[in-house]
Motif scaffolding. Structure first.
Motif, PDB file in Angstrom:
ATOM      1  N   UNK A 107      39.170  30.825  34.277  1.00  0.00           N
ATOM      2  CA  UNK A 107      40.314  31.004  35.204  1.00  0.00           C
ATOM      3  C   UNK A 107      40.297  32.419  35.699  1.00  0.00           C
ATOM      4  N   UNK A 108      40.254  33.354  34.851  1.00  0.00           N
ATOM      5  CA  UNK A 108      40.166  34.697  35.131  1.00  0.00           C
ATOM      6  C   UNK A 108      39.106  35.198  35.965  1.00  0.00           C
ATOM      7  N   UNK A 109      37.914  34.710  35.499  1.00  0.00           N
ATOM      8  CA  UNK A 109      36.726  34.796  36.521  1.00  0.00           C
ATOM      9  C   UNK A 109      37.172  34.395  37.896  1.00  0.00           C
ATOM     10  N   UNK A 110      37.381  33.333  38.018  1.00  0.00           N
ATOM     11  CA  UNK A 110      37.752  32.736  39.194  1.00  0.00           C
ATOM     12  C   UNK A 110      38.773  33.638  40.099  1.00  0.00           C
ATOM     13  N   UNK A 111      39.860  34.160  39.310  1.00  0.00           N
ATOM     14  CA  UNK A 111      40.811  34.850  40.112  1.00  0.00           C
ATOM     15  C   UNK A 111      40.329  36.105  40.339  1.00  0.00           C
ATOM     16  N   UNK A 112      39.254  36.933  39.839  1.00  0.00           N
ATOM     17  CA  UNK A 112      38.552  38.127  40.025  1.00  0.00           C
ATOM     18  C   UNK A 112      37.682  37.804  41.339  1.00  0.00           C
ATOM     19  N   UNK A 113      37.041  36.699  41.408  1.00  0.00           N
ATOM     20  CA  UNK A 113      36.324  36.124  42.595  1.00  0.00           C
ATOM     21  C   UNK A 113      37.016  35.893  43.946  1.00  0.00           C
TER      22      UNK A 113
END
Length: 412
Positions: free
Chosen positions: A106-112
Motif C-alpha cells: 500500500x505504501x508503494x502504491x501511495x508513492x506511485x
C-alpha cells in the motif's frame, strides 16, 4: 518523502485513469479486487476469505502429495501431479504475500500515485510513447494469460473424460465415487479458474509497478535533456541565491532518490518471491517438457504449462532488464545535458558527478541474492534446456526411486 493516503480506497485517484503508465493499475485493481487480494482493500472479511481459500489449497496439496507417491500411479500421472502441485504452491504464496505485505504494498502504491511524475510531464509525444509501451506490457501479459485460461479449460475437460479430479489428487475418502466425485470436481474446478486468474493477476501487478519505475527513469532522463540547457543559459536569474539550473537539478535529484528508495522497497518484497517463482518455473517447464517429449500421453496441459511458464519468466526477466538499462541510461543523459554551460557553479557540477556515479550502479531485482532478474538470466535457462543441463529424467528417476524405496520399507 511524503506519502499521502487516500481516504476512500475503494476507488483509485482520478488522475491515474488519464496517465499513460499508471492506468495499468486500474486493470490490475479490477482483477485482484475481484479475488479480494488487492492490498489497499485488506480487512477482516478479505482475511477470512483468503484463509478459507488457502486452507482449501493446502488440503488439495496434501491430496496431490498422496497422488504423487501412490504406487498405483504411473510415471506420466506422477509428473503431471508434481507440476500441478507447483502451481498450487505458487498460488498459495501469492495469497499469503497479499496478506502479510499488504501495508508495504500500500505504501508503494501511495508513492506511485502521488510522488511519481505524470507521464505527460515532458509533453504529449512522450506520453503517447509511454502509453503504447504500456499497451505492449498489457498485451504481453495477456498472451500468456490465455495459456493459463487454456490450462484451466483443459483441467476441467480432460479429467472429466477420464473420471479424474481436475487437480491430480487422492484423498482418504472415496473421491472417485458419486456423489463425492461431483463435489470434488466442482470444488477443484472453481479453484482451477481462481489459480489462472490469481497467478496472472499478480504477475500483471508486479510487472506493472516495475514498469512504472522504468517509465519514471525515462521521464527523468528526458526531463533533464529538455530543460537543463534552458535553465543553465538563464543562470543570471536567481532565487534564494540559487540559479534555475540548481533548482531544476535539485528537483531531479529528489525524484531520483524517490525512485531508488521505491525500487529498493519493491526489491525487498519480490526478491524471495521471484526466487521461488524462478525455481518453480524451471521445475514446471522440465516436467512439461518431459511429458511432451518422452511420455506423449497428453499434449494440451503440458503444452500450456510449458508456454505459460516460459512466457511468465520472460516477462519478469524482460522488465527487470529494462529497469537495469533505463536506470543506467540516466548517467549518459546527465553527461549530455549541457553541464558545461554552468561552468562556474562548482556545487552544481559536483552534484551532477554524484548523480552520474550513482546512476552507473544499476538498479536491479535480485533472485533472492542468487542472481539478477535480467534477460541474461532468461537466456541461461534457455541454454540449460538446449544443452541438456537440466535433466528431468534424472529428477523423475529420483522421485520414483524414493517412491519404490518407501513402499519397500513400508511392506517390510
Amino acid at each position: 518523502m511524503h506519502v499521502v493516503k487516500t481516504k476512500d480506497r475503494s476507488t483509485l485517484p482520478k488522475h491515474i485513469w488519464h496517465d499513460g503508465v499508471k492506468w495499468l493499475l486500474v486493470v490490475v485493481k479490477i482483477i485482484l479486487d475481484s479475488l479480494s487480494v488487492w492490498a489497499e482493500r485488506q480487512n477482516k472479511f478479505t482475511f477470512f476469505l483468503s484463509t478459507i481459500v488457502v486452507m482449501s489449497y493446502l488440503y488439495i496439496l496434501t491430496g496431490q502429495i498422496n497422488f504423487i507417491f501412490d504406487k498405483q500411479i504411473d510415471l506420466s500421472d506422477a509428473a503431471d501431479g508434481i507440476a500441478g502441485a507447483i502451481v498450487v504452491v505458487e498460488t498459495v504464496s501469492r495469497r499469503v504475500l497479499s496478506i502479510v505485505l499488504a501495508k508495504k504494498i500500500t505504501n508503494i502504491l501511495s508513492t506511485i500515485y502521488y510522488d511519481f511524475w505524470p507521464s505527460n510531464i515532458n509533453g504529449p509525444e512522450m506520453n503517447k510513447l509511454l502509453t503504447r509501451r504500456s499497451w505492449i506490457v498489457l498485451t504481453a501479459v495477456g498472451i500468456y494469460t490465455t495459456s493459463a485460461l487454456f490450462w484451466a479449460t483443459q483441467s476441467l475437460t480432460v479429467p472429466l473424460q477420464l473420471h479424474a479430479s481436475p487437480l491430480r489428487s487422492k484423498f482418504t475418502f472415496p473421491d472417485l465415487d458419486s456423489p463425492y466425485y461431483e463435489m470434488v470436481y466442482v470444488w477443484q474446478g472453481v479453484l482451477c479458474a481462481e489459480i489462472a486468474i490469481n497467478i496472472c493477476g499478480f504477475d500483471l501487478f508486479f510487472i506493472s509497478i516495475i514498469w512504472t519505475c522504468v517509465a519514471q527513469f525515462i521521464l527523468l532522463r528526458e526531463y533533464i535533456r529538455q530543460n537543463f540547457i534552458k535553465a543553465a543559459k538563464s543562470g543570471i536569474i536567481r532565487s534564494r541565491e540559487k540559479t534555475e539550473a540548481w533548482n531544476l537539478m535539485l528537483k531531479c535529484i529528489k525524484h531520483h532518490c524517490v525512485l531508488i528508495q521505491t525500487t529498493k522497497n519493491i526489491e525487498a518484497i519480490l526478491t524471495v518471491f521471484i526466487l521461488m517463482l524462478y525455481i518453480g518455473t524451471i521445475g514446471t517447464v522440465c516436467l512439461s517438457g518431459f511429458l511432451l517429449t518422452v511420455v506423449r500421453k497428453e499434449v494440451g496441459r503440458p503444452l500450456t504449462y510449458f508456454c505459460g511458464h516460459m512466457g511468465q519468466i520472460f516477462m519478469y526477466c524482460f522488465i527487470g532488464h529494462e529497469l537495469i538499462r533505463e536506470s543506467m541510461a540516466l548517467s549518459d543523459a546527465i553527461f549530455e545535458c549541457g553541464w558545461h554551460l554552468s561552468a562556474y557553479e562548482k556545487d552544481l557540477q559536483k552534484s551532477l558527478v554524484m548523480v552520474m556515479l550513482r546512476a552507473q550502479r544499476p538498479i536491479t531485482i535480485t533472485l533472492g541474492g542468487f542472481g539478477v532478474l535480467s534477460l541474461d538470466s532468461y537466456m541461461k535457462v534457455v541454454d540449460y534446456f538446449i544443452e541438456g543441463k537440466i535433466n528431468i529424467c534424472f529428477v523423475v528417476d529420483k522421485v520414483l526411486f524414493f517412491r519404490i524405496h518407501t513402499f519397500e520399507l513400508h511392506d517390510d
